[in-house]
Enzyme design. Structure first.
Site, PDB file in Angstrom:
ATOM      1  N   ASP A 120       0.835  -1.191   0.000  1.00  8.59           N
ATOM      2  CA  ASP A 120       0.000   0.000   0.000  1.00  8.59           C
ATOM      3  C   ASP A 120       0.876   1.250   0.000  1.00  8.59           C
ATOM      4  O   ASP A 120       1.856   1.344   0.753  1.00  8.59           O
ATOM      5  CB  ASP A 120      -0.895  -0.021   1.244  1.00  8.59           C
ATOM      6  CG  ASP A 120      -1.786   1.190   1.341  1.00  8.59           C
ATOM      7  OD1 ASP A 120      -2.667   1.345   0.481  1.00  8.59           O
ATOM      8  OD2 ASP A 120      -1.594   1.987   2.284  1.00  8.59           O
ATOM      9  N   GLU A 174       1.626  -0.538  -4.998  1.00 10.79           N
ATOM     10  CA  GLU A 174       0.684   0.526  -5.316  1.00 10.79           C
ATOM     11  C   GLU A 174       1.571   1.751  -5.540  1.00 10.79           C
ATOM     12  O   GLU A 174       2.065   2.343  -4.564  1.00 10.79           O
ATOM     13  CB  GLU A 174      -0.302   0.775  -4.178  1.00 10.79           C
ATOM     14  CG  GLU A 174      -1.319   1.841  -4.530  1.00 10.79           C
ATOM     15  CD  GLU A 174      -2.241   2.206  -3.367  1.00 10.79           C
ATOM     16  OE1 GLU A 174      -3.409   2.539  -3.618  1.00 10.79           O
ATOM     17  OE2 GLU A 174      -1.786   2.165  -2.210  1.00 10.79           O
TER      18      GLU A 174
END
Length: 695
Positions: free
Chosen positions: A343, A379
């Site tokens: 993330d 990401e």
């Protein structure tokens, strides 16, 4: 209680069958106490007097699995200098492998007084804190082996452990929403039937719902608020919280592996649940604030925030980096997971201010013999300046391709000037990855993900509808690139419903037949809706849970998804390991059957194209070493509103074509009708036809 010196490594609580070694890093500490809690909640404290390399440690022969524990750290409390030690605050072990209980929000959890933040808070936080649990690390893995699915054969299914199974009728009630529920044979069979080779699970590290959400009667459903990087989240366990969550997670992984499905974890190493300087003291802040968090060099009271969550983990500090790497290795070696999706990965690359793709973190991953061998997905953005880094990660990494999502959405909603980028995304985004030596599998292609509209909502809403989040619809992106097909939200007009169904099929065809790695959002195959909410991070209810009752009504969509997965699996031309060379292997044609010219590509109104894929030109061996021979395919895309008649190419490209997919049909499957060279075939407005050469 009798205490032996123990060892400074491994960090955390380690039971060896006789007793437990405790080890905690803190360079800021003057003294560290291990706090043990009995069944009644009574606390006993044991001083850890042995210190090696700022690691405080001790071995307690009498301590066994199931023991509750935490720490108190004595040291300077000078927030303006970056020190936040407060022994009245019970602290979770950064290396704790299990957690029992939840945070009960109270002022005692904060190291300052709410009435006067300049004054320290001397209230004991232990009654309001969850406790770490000593675990039994031993587990019978049997003959478990990682499936090791090659990247180019991978199909990812992004799912939430709780939301995937809470409404599944075949999962026993007590297992719904848990690791055991995800491992249920009915769930695994569904995944296998739609061609899934890997589940990518939203965060399963122990996390904490924010105080502000709890005060509004909501919670952090997605889980991007970690407090324990080695502990599986306790609320996802059906068997208990005294270490049972570890065994249940391992059992889930073992079951998925037996079905040939890999487990990828969405991990949040960029920040923690403690927030900014006004946040609670739960673990890292009270142990060594300066080591674990990125502080402003000019004002150490202030936290640097590249994540939008109040803090950023200090990846410039070797002990923070060690925590990340130890956590990754633990989940691979002890929990047998097969990869990670990082993330806001750009935040991990910030050594000074700018994103540095060669930062220490990526160097460590590159040379690590364990971590470098699993699937690594970035990401590739954060919220800081210059944080959007799609295409810029090192060769070992794959990336969530946000540009793919945007281009495909724009094309199918009929935006002008989208055809060239759509073509690039369809063929693996060589413009982003080829120059750095990467291959099409560097691109994880997705049209929808947890963060945004579901597929059904993408074709049903022009605007977000997030009122349920309690933020006056201000949260969530306004850049949805969606189209409601003429009516906002639920519709009764059969023509609107048919168009929406067709658009969903168009998106799915594009996703599964694009070069790269397709990622499907859980529930999209049965038309899951969030009623237009594009930021359901706080909705732990029917709005976010997969409604399995829709499977009956969406039988055609489900079967279409299965057929697409099967088509991709059977034909290597849709999952090439290298980019197209652009000569014998691919051709771009106008609807008239002529090669595309520069003028054709630049025409702003162009919304239709034919793509010839020559599978017979593939010369690479498959992973088993066998030579590959494949079919030739024609993909006819029409994103315009009106039907277009395509002329099939001349005989040298193929002489006997059969329709295998036509998204105009409710089931999306072609009727097998045959066509010869230069034949005419009408493609409906906003539709795809896929033809396969039979000779």
């Amino acid at each position: 209680m009798h205490t032996w010196p123990g060892a400074p490594y491994p960090l955390g609580a380690t039971w060896d069958g006789w007793g437990t070694n405790f080890a905690l890093f803190s360079e800021a500490a003057d003294r560290v106490e291990l706090c043990l809690f009995d069944e009644s909640g009574a606390e006993s404290r044991v001083g850890l007097t042995e210190v090696d390399g700022f690691v405080w440690h001790g071995y307690l022969p009498a301590i066994s699995p199931g023991q509750r524990y935490g720490y108190r750290v004595y040291g300077p409390y000078e927030p303006r200098r970056g020190y936040r030690c407060s022994p009245v605050k019970l602290l979770l072990d950064p290396y704790g492998k299990a957690v029992e209980g939840d945070v009960a929000w109270d002022e005692a959890l904060f190291d300052y007084q709410w009435s006067d933040p300049r004054k320290p808070n001397t209230a004991d936080s232990a009654p309001f804190m969850p406790k770490n649990i000593v675990i039994n690390p031993f587990f019978d893995w049997g003959n478990d082996r990682p499936p090791r699915i090659p990247f180019h054969e991978t199909v990812i299914y992004e799912a939430h452990v709780r939301g995937l199974t809470l409404r599944h009728p075949e999962v026993p009630l007590h297992q719904r929403g848990t690791y055991a529920g995800l491992a249920h044979p009915a769930v695994i069979e569904h995944l296998r039937r739609i061609g899934v080779t890997a589940v990518e699970l939203l965060p399963v590290h122990q996390f904490v719902p924010e105080q502000a959400l709890v005060a509004r009667g909501l919670t952090n459903y997605w889980g991007y608020n970690t407090i324990g990087f080695l502990a599986p989240h306790n609320r996802y366990c059906s068997a208990g919280q005294r270490g049972e969550q570890v065994g249940e997670f391992k059992t889930m992984v073992k079951a998925l592996h037996q079905a040939g499905i890999e487990v990828i974890l969405d991990v949040v190493y960029n920040h923690t649940a403690e927030g900014d300087g006004r946040g609670p003291t739960l673990s890292f802040r009270g142990i060594d604030n300066k080591a674990y968090y990125r502080l402003d060099d000019r004002d150490p009271f202030r936290y640097i925030d590249y994540t939008g969550c109040g803090n950023s983990l200090n990846v410039r500090n070797p002990h923070s980096l060690q925590l990340i790497m130890d956590s990754l290795r633990y989940w691979i070696l002890e929990m047998h997971v097969d990869g990670f999706r990082f993330d806001l990965a750009s935040a991990l690359a910030r050594e000074l201010h700018d994103v540095d793709r060669l930062s220490t973190f990526f160097d460590l991953v590159q040379q690590d013999p364990v971590v470098s061998q699993v699937k690594l997905i970035a990401e590739p953005w954060d919220v800081g300046e210059g944080g959007y880094q799609v295409g810029n990660f090192p060769p070992l990494w794959t990336e969530w391709n946000g540009k793919y999502r945007d281009a495909v959405r724009d094309f199918w909603r009929g935006q002008p000037d989208t055809l060239p980028e759509f073509a690039s995304r369809l063929t693996g985004s060589s413009d982003l990855y080829e120059t750095s030596g990467r291959r099409p599998v560097a691109s994880v292609n997705f049209v929808t993900c947890h963060d945004g509209f579901t597929l059904a909502d993408l074709v049903s809403y022009d605007s977000k509808h997030n009122a349920a989040n309690g933020e006056d619809n201000r949260d969530g992106t306004d850049d949805n690139r969606s189209w409601n097909c003429g009516v906002e939200g639920p519709a009764e007009d059969p023509s609107i419903l048919e168009l929406r169904a067709r658009q969903q099929r168009n998106f799915l065809v594009t996703l599964f037949l694009s070069q790269g790695i397709p990622m499907l959002l859980a529930g999209d195959e049965i038309g899951r809706t969030q009623a237009g909410n594009n930021n359901a991070y706080c909705q732990d209810n029917e709005l976010s849970w997969v409604d399995w009752s829709r499977a009956a009504a969406e039988r055609d969509l489900l079967e279409f998804t299965r057929q697409l997965a099967r088509l991709r699996r059977r034909h290597p031309v849709f999952r090439r390991r290298r980019f197209f060379k652009g000569k014998a292997d691919i051709a771009w044609l106008t609807p008239a059957g002529e090669p595309m010219t520069e003028a054709d590509w630049q025409a702003s109104y162009a919304k239709s194209v034919a793509v010839f894929l020559n599978g017979a030109a593939i010369t690479e061996p498959d992973p088993r070493g066998d030579p590959v021979t494949d079919m030739k395919f024609l993909l006819l895309f029409n994103a315009g509103p009106e039907p277009i008649t395509f002329t099939l190419p001349e005989a040298k490209l193929g002489s006997d074509w059969e329709v295998v997919i036509d998204t105009l049909s409710p089931d999306g499957i072609g009727d097998g009708e045959g066509f010869g060279p230069k034949s005419k075939i009408e493609v409906a407005g906003r539709a795809v036809v896929v033809l396969q050469c039979r000779t």
